[in-house]
Design a protein around this motif. Structure first.
Motif, PDB file in Angstrom:
ATOM      1  N   ASN A 150       0.795  -1.227   0.000  1.00  7.89           N
ATOM      2  CA  ASN A 150       0.000   0.000   0.000  1.00  7.89           C
ATOM      3  C   ASN A 150       0.831   1.283   0.000  1.00  7.89           C
ATOM      4  N   SER A 151       1.928   1.299   0.735  1.00  6.71           N
ATOM      5  CA  SER A 151       2.682   2.537   0.930  1.00  6.71           C
ATOM      6  C   SER A 151       4.173   2.298   0.779  1.00  6.71           C
ATOM      7  N   GLY A 152       4.901   3.392   0.640  1.00  4.66           N
ATOM      8  CA  GLY A 152       6.354   3.296   0.543  1.00  4.66           C
ATOM      9  C   GLY A 152       6.969   2.712   1.800  1.00  4.66           C
ATOM     10  N   SER A 153       6.478   3.130   2.954  1.00  2.00           N
ATOM     11  CA  SER A 153       7.004   2.593   4.217  1.00  2.00           C
ATOM     12  C   SER A 153       6.836   1.082   4.288  1.00  2.00           C
ATOM     13  N   GLU A 154       5.672   0.595   3.867  1.00  5.10           N
ATOM     14  CA  GLU A 154       5.451  -0.847   3.881  1.00  5.10           C
ATOM     15  C   GLU A 154       6.400  -1.562   2.926  1.00  5.10           C
ATOM     16  N   ALA A 155       6.674  -0.938   1.786  1.00  2.00           N
ATOM     17  CA  ALA A 155       7.617  -1.543   0.842  1.00  2.00           C
ATOM     18  C   ALA A 155       8.995  -1.660   1.471  1.00  2.00           C
ATOM     19  N   VAL A 156       9.401  -0.639   2.209  1.00  2.00           N
ATOM     20  CA  VAL A 156      10.698  -0.685   2.905  1.00  2.00           C
ATOM     21  C   VAL A 156      10.696  -1.778   3.958  1.00  2.00           C
ATOM     22  N   GLU A 157       9.620  -1.853   4.728  1.00  2.00           N
ATOM     23  CA  GLU A 157       9.515  -2.914   5.742  1.00  2.00           C
ATOM     24  C   GLU A 157       9.651  -4.293   5.094  1.00  2.00           C
ATOM     25  N   GLY A 158       8.940  -4.481   3.976  1.00  2.00           N
ATOM     26  CA  GLY A 158       9.000  -5.774   3.302  1.00  2.00           C
ATOM     27  C   GLY A 158      10.378  -6.077   2.759  1.00  2.00           C
ATOM     28  N   ALA A 159      11.056  -5.052   2.250  1.00  2.00           N
ATOM     29  CA  ALA A 159      12.399  -5.259   1.707  1.00  2.00           C
ATOM     30  C   ALA A 159      13.389  -5.648   2.794  1.00  2.00           C
ATOM     31  N   ILE A 160      13.291  -4.994   3.949  1.00  2.00           N
ATOM     32  CA  ILE A 160      14.174  -5.344   5.071  1.00  2.00           C
ATOM     33  C   ILE A 160      13.902  -6.780   5.520  1.00  2.00           C
ATOM     34  N   HIS A 200      13.116   6.866   4.532  1.00  2.00           N
ATOM     35  CA  HIS A 200      12.488   5.641   4.041  1.00  2.00           C
ATOM     36  C   HIS A 200      11.102   5.402   4.642  1.00  2.00           C
ATOM     37  N   GLY A 201      10.657   6.249   5.571  1.00  2.00           N
ATOM     38  CA  GLY A 201       9.317   6.089   6.097  1.00  2.00           C
ATOM     39  C   GLY A 201       9.234   6.263   7.596  1.00  2.00           C
ATOM     40  N   ARG A 202       7.998   6.160   8.118  1.00  2.00           N
ATOM     41  CA  ARG A 202       7.747   6.434   9.540  1.00  2.00           C
ATOM     42  C   ARG A 202       7.236   5.231  10.310  1.00  2.00           C
ATOM     43  N   PHE A 254       8.049   1.361  11.900  1.00  2.00           N
ATOM     44  CA  PHE A 254       9.176   1.157  12.812  1.00  2.00           C
ATOM     45  C   PHE A 254      10.488   0.754  12.124  1.00  2.00           C
ATOM     46  N   GLY A 255      10.433  -0.222  11.215  1.00  2.00           N
ATOM     47  CA  GLY A 255      11.662  -0.595  10.533  1.00  2.00           C
ATOM     48  C   GLY A 255      12.141   0.504   9.605  1.00  2.00           C
ATOM     49  N   ALA A 256      11.191   1.100   8.858  1.00  4.52           N
ATOM     50  CA  ALA A 256      11.545   2.184   7.938  1.00  4.52           C
ATOM     51  C   ALA A 256      12.093   3.386   8.688  1.00  4.52           C
ATOM     52  N   MET A 257      11.530   3.654   9.853  1.00  2.00           N
ATOM     53  CA  MET A 257      11.989   4.771  10.681  1.00  2.00           C
ATOM     54  C   MET A 257      13.424   4.544  11.152  1.00  2.00           C
ATOM     55  N   ALA A 258      13.783   3.306  11.406  1.00  2.29           N
ATOM     56  CA  ALA A 258      15.135   3.004  11.882  1.00  2.29           C
ATOM     57  C   ALA A 258      16.186   3.288  10.813  1.00  2.29           C
ATOM     58  N   VAL A 259      15.831   3.104   9.538  1.00  2.00           N
ATOM     59  CA  VAL A 259      16.802   3.363   8.469  1.00  2.00           C
ATOM     60  C   VAL A 259      16.644   4.775   7.891  1.00  2.00           C
ATOM     61  N   THR A 260      15.779   5.582   8.511  1.00  2.00           N
ATOM     62  CA  THR A 260      15.614   6.986   8.126  1.00  2.00           C
ATOM     63  C   THR A 260      16.548   7.844   8.950  1.00  2.00           C
ATOM     64  N   LYS A 261      17.331   8.675   8.260  1.00  2.00           N
ATOM     65  CA  LYS A 261      18.343   9.500   8.936  1.00  2.00           C
ATOM     66  C   LYS A 261      18.306  10.945   8.447  1.00  2.00           C
ATOM     67  N   SER A 262      17.122  11.411   8.009  1.00  2.00           N
ATOM     68  CA  SER A 262      17.047  12.761   7.439  1.00  2.00           C
ATOM     69  C   SER A 262      16.723  13.829   8.467  1.00  2.00           C
ATOM     70  N   LYS A 263      15.840  13.511   9.423  1.00  2.00           N
ATOM     71  CA  LYS A 263      15.451  14.460  10.463  1.00  2.00           C
ATOM     72  C   LYS A 263      15.099  13.686  11.730  1.00  2.00           C
ATOM     73  N   THR A 264      15.389  14.267  12.878  1.00  2.00           N
ATOM     74  CA  THR A 264      15.096  13.576  14.134  1.00  2.00           C
ATOM     75  C   THR A 264      13.606  13.557  14.449  1.00  2.00           C
ATOM     76  N   VAL A 265      12.828  14.457  13.850  1.00  2.00           N
ATOM     77  CA  VAL A 265      11.405  14.547  14.175  1.00  2.00           C
ATOM     78  C   VAL A 265      10.673  13.230  13.923  1.00  2.00           C
ATOM     79  N   TYR A 266      11.163  12.441  12.985  1.00  2.00           N
ATOM     80  CA  TYR A 266      10.471  11.202  12.629  1.00  2.00           C
ATOM     81  C   TYR A 266      10.619  10.116  13.690  1.00  2.00           C
ATOM     82  N   SER A 267      11.609  10.246  14.560  1.00  2.00           N
ATOM     83  CA  SER A 267      11.819   9.195  15.565  1.00  2.00           C
ATOM     84  C   SER A 267      12.025   9.747  16.969  1.00  2.00           C
ATOM     85  N   ASP A 268      11.694  11.022  17.170  1.00  2.00           N
ATOM     86  CA  ASP A 268      11.805  11.604  18.505  1.00  2.00           C
ATOM     87  C   ASP A 268      11.009  10.795  19.530  1.00  2.00           C
TER      88      ASP A 268
END
Length: 454
Positions: free
Chosen positions: A113-123, A143-145, A147-161
Motif C-alpha cells: 500500500n505505501s512506501g514505508s510498507e515496501a521498505v519494511e517488506g524489503a528489510i 524511508h518512512g515512519r 518502525f523498521g523504515a523509521m530506523a533506516v531513516t536519517k534525514s530528520k530527528t522529528v520522525y523518531s523523537d
C-alpha cells in the motif's frame, strides 16, 4: 444516537480540533477538487500545485484515464484479497511493468500500500534471504515512519523523537552530498564518492562484519535529505561491495521512480542492478499502492505466507496503475519531463546568476522534475564548521520556509525539504509550458520579496 452534517464553513475548525496534532500541513483550508496541475479549496481559491502530493500525482490530479480505470474497476471487484486468489489488475500491472524495469533480472513482484510498507517488506526479505541481520543506510536518508523504515531513516530527528529504542542492527555511512563532508558545492563527485566508499569499507571492518550484513539501502536521489542525485560511480561502488560480500542492494525509488527524474527509474542512469527495487507514490497517481520487485531466484526462497497484507495490491489501485503506465506511453510523458526540466533549471539558474540574489543561493540541483534550490544560512546544522556558511553575510534560518509561504500566498503550493534551507520542486510530469512559466515566475517574485525583507 443522532447524527448531523456540519456546515462546510465549520469543517476547517472541526478538523483542527479532531485531527491529530501529529500531522503537519503547509496550507490552511480544505482541498475539495484537483484537476491537472491545479487544486481547489472549499473557499474557492485555486492553487498551482508544485508538490503533487509529495511526488504522487505525477500525471496531475484526476487524470481522466486513471480515474476512469479506477471507477470501472470499482464496478467489477474492489477487494480481491491477494492471499485468496490472483486478480486481473495485479497481473496486468506486472505485464506493463516488466518491460520498463531497470534490469531484466527484476521479474518478481509484490504489491503493497505505501512506501514505508515496501521498505519494511524489503528489510524483512533481505534478512530472510541472507540469514543476516544488519542493514546499512545513508546519512540523510528518508524511508518512512513505520518502525523498521523509521530506523533506516536519517534525514530528520522529528520522525523518531521519543520512540527509542528503534529497530536494532542499523548502521549508516555518509551520502555523497557535499554538506556531509564539510566540502563546498563545487567539489567533484569523484571526491565525494571516494570519501563515502572509504567510510563504507571502514564500517564493514569496524562495526558490522560483511557476514552479518544483509543489505545496503539507498535512495539514488536523496529525497528528504535534500534532493541530491547520487553519482554513478558511487552506485557502482555499492554494487561492487554487495557483489563481493553477498550483500543485497535495496534501491528505494519511492519518490524518484516513475518518470520523476526523466527516466522510469533514476538507477537506469548508472546501469547498476538492484537486488530489490522499491516503488510507490507515482505508481498509481494517488491511489495507495507500492511495489517490491526482486528476482525470482531470490523470492522463490521465501516461505508462502511470509508476505501479505489485507489490502496489499488492491484491485482498484492496480487498475489505476495500469492506466498510469499506459498514459506514460500514449502521452509521451518523458519528452515533456525533459522539456519542462530544461525550462525549470534555466529559470532557477538565472536566479542564481542574478547578482542581487547570488549570495543567497548555494546550489541548484536534481534531475528531471525532481529539483531543488538550496539557500545560504548562517544558522544551519554545524554552521560554524560548514564551509558553505556565508562569510560576512547574516542569513537567518528559515529563508526556504519564508519563500514557500510567499508562494502559497501567491497561489502556488511548494515544499521545503531537509535540515538545510532547501526548496523542492515536484510539479506534474505533464505540466504545460505555460504553467511551468507561471510557477517559475511566482517563485522568482517570492524569492525577491524575501531577500528585500531581509
Amino acid at each position: 444516537m443522532s447524527s448531523s452534517i456540519l456546515p462546510p464553513s465549520t469543517l476547517n475548525d472541526f478538523g483542527k480540533k479532531h485531527v491529530t496534532k501529529g500531522l503537519a500541513r503547509i496550507s490552511d483550508g480544505i482541498m475539495v477538487k484537483g484537476k491537472g496541475s491545479y487544486v481547489e479549496y472549499l473557499d474557492g481559491k485555486k492553487m498551482l500545485d508544485f508538490t503533487c502530493g509529495i511526488g504522487v500525482t505525477n500525471l496531475g490530479h484526476s487524470h481522466p484515464k486513471v480515474s476512469r480505470a479506477a471507477a470501472d474497476q470499482c464496478m467489477n471487484i474492489v477487494h480481491a484479497q491477494c492471499s485468496i486468489a490472483f486478480h486481473e489488475p495485479y497481473l496486468r500491472l506486472i505485464e506493463r511493468l516488466l518491460p520498463v524495469m531497470p534490469h531484466p533480472s527484476l521479474d518478481s513482484f509484490f504489491f503493497w500500500n505505501s512506501g514505508s510498507e515496501a521498505v519494511e517488506g524489503a528489510i524483512k526479505m533481505a534478512r530472510a534471504l541472507t540469514g543476516r541481520q544488519n542493514i546499512v543506510t545513508m546519512q540523510g536518508a528518508y524511508h518512512g515512519r513505520t518502525f523498521g523504515a523509521m530506523a533506516v531513516t536519517k534525514s530528520k530527528t522529528v520522525y523518531s523523537d521519543s520512540v527509542a529504542p528503534l529497530m536494532p542492527g542499523v548502521f549508516s555511512i555518509p551520502y555523497p552530498f557535499w554538506h556531509q563532508h564539510r566540502l563546498p558545492p563545487s567539489i567533484p563527485p569523484s571526491i565525494l564518492t571516494e570519501q563515502c566508499l572509504y567510510q563504507l569499507h571502514l564500517l564493514l571492518s569496524q562495526q558490522t562484519s560483511p557476514k552479518d550484513t544483509a543489505a545496503i539501502i539507498i535512495e539514488p536521489v536523496l529525497g528528504e535529505g535534500g534532493y541530491v542525485p547520487a553519482p554513478k560511480e558511487f552506485l557502482a561502488g555499492l554494487r561492487a561491495v554487495c557483489d563481493q560480500h553477498g550483500i543485497l542492494l535495496i534501491v528505494d525509488e519511492v519518490q524518484s521512480g516513475f518518470g520523476r527524474t526523466g527516466k522510469w527509474f533514476f538507477i537506469e542512469e548508472s546501469g547498476v542492478k538492484p537486488d530489490i527495487l522499491l516503488m510507490a507514490k507515482g505508481l498509481a497517481n494517488g491511489f495507495p499502492l507500492s511495489g517490491i520487485v526482486s528476482r525470482k531466484e531470490l523470492t522463490d526462497k521465501l516461505a508462502p505466507g511470509s508476505m501479505g497484507g489485507t489490502y496489499a495490491g488492491n484491485a482498484v489501485s492496480c487498475a489505476a496503475a495500469c492506466a498510469v503506465a499506459d498514459a506514460f506511453h500514449e502521452e509521451n510523458i518523458m519528452a515533456n519531463v525533459q522539456a519542462r526540466s530544461q525550462e525549470l533549471f534555466a529559470s532557477l539558474n538565472a536566479l542564481r546568476d542574478d547578482q542581487t540574489l547570488a549570495q543567497y543561493i548555494l546550489d541548484v540541483r536534481g534531475r528531471g522534475l525532481m529539483v531543488a534550490m538550496e539557500f545560504a544560512s548562517s544558522e544551519g546544522p554545524g554552521a560554524a564548521f560548514d564551509p558553505a556558511t556565508p562569510k560576512g553575510l547574516t542569513v537567518k534560518k528559515g529563508i526556504a520556509s519564508r519563500v514557500t509561504k510567499k508562494c502559497i500566498e501567491k497561489g502556488m503550493l511548494l515544499l521545503t525539504t531537509s535540515v538545510y534551507e532547501v526548496v523542492r520542486f515536484i510539479p506534474p510530469l505533464n505540466i504545460s509550458q505555460e504553467d511551468m512559466k507561471k510557477g517559475c515566475d511566482i517563485f522568482a517574485e517570492s524569492l525577491r520579496e524575501v531577500v528585500r525583507e531581509g
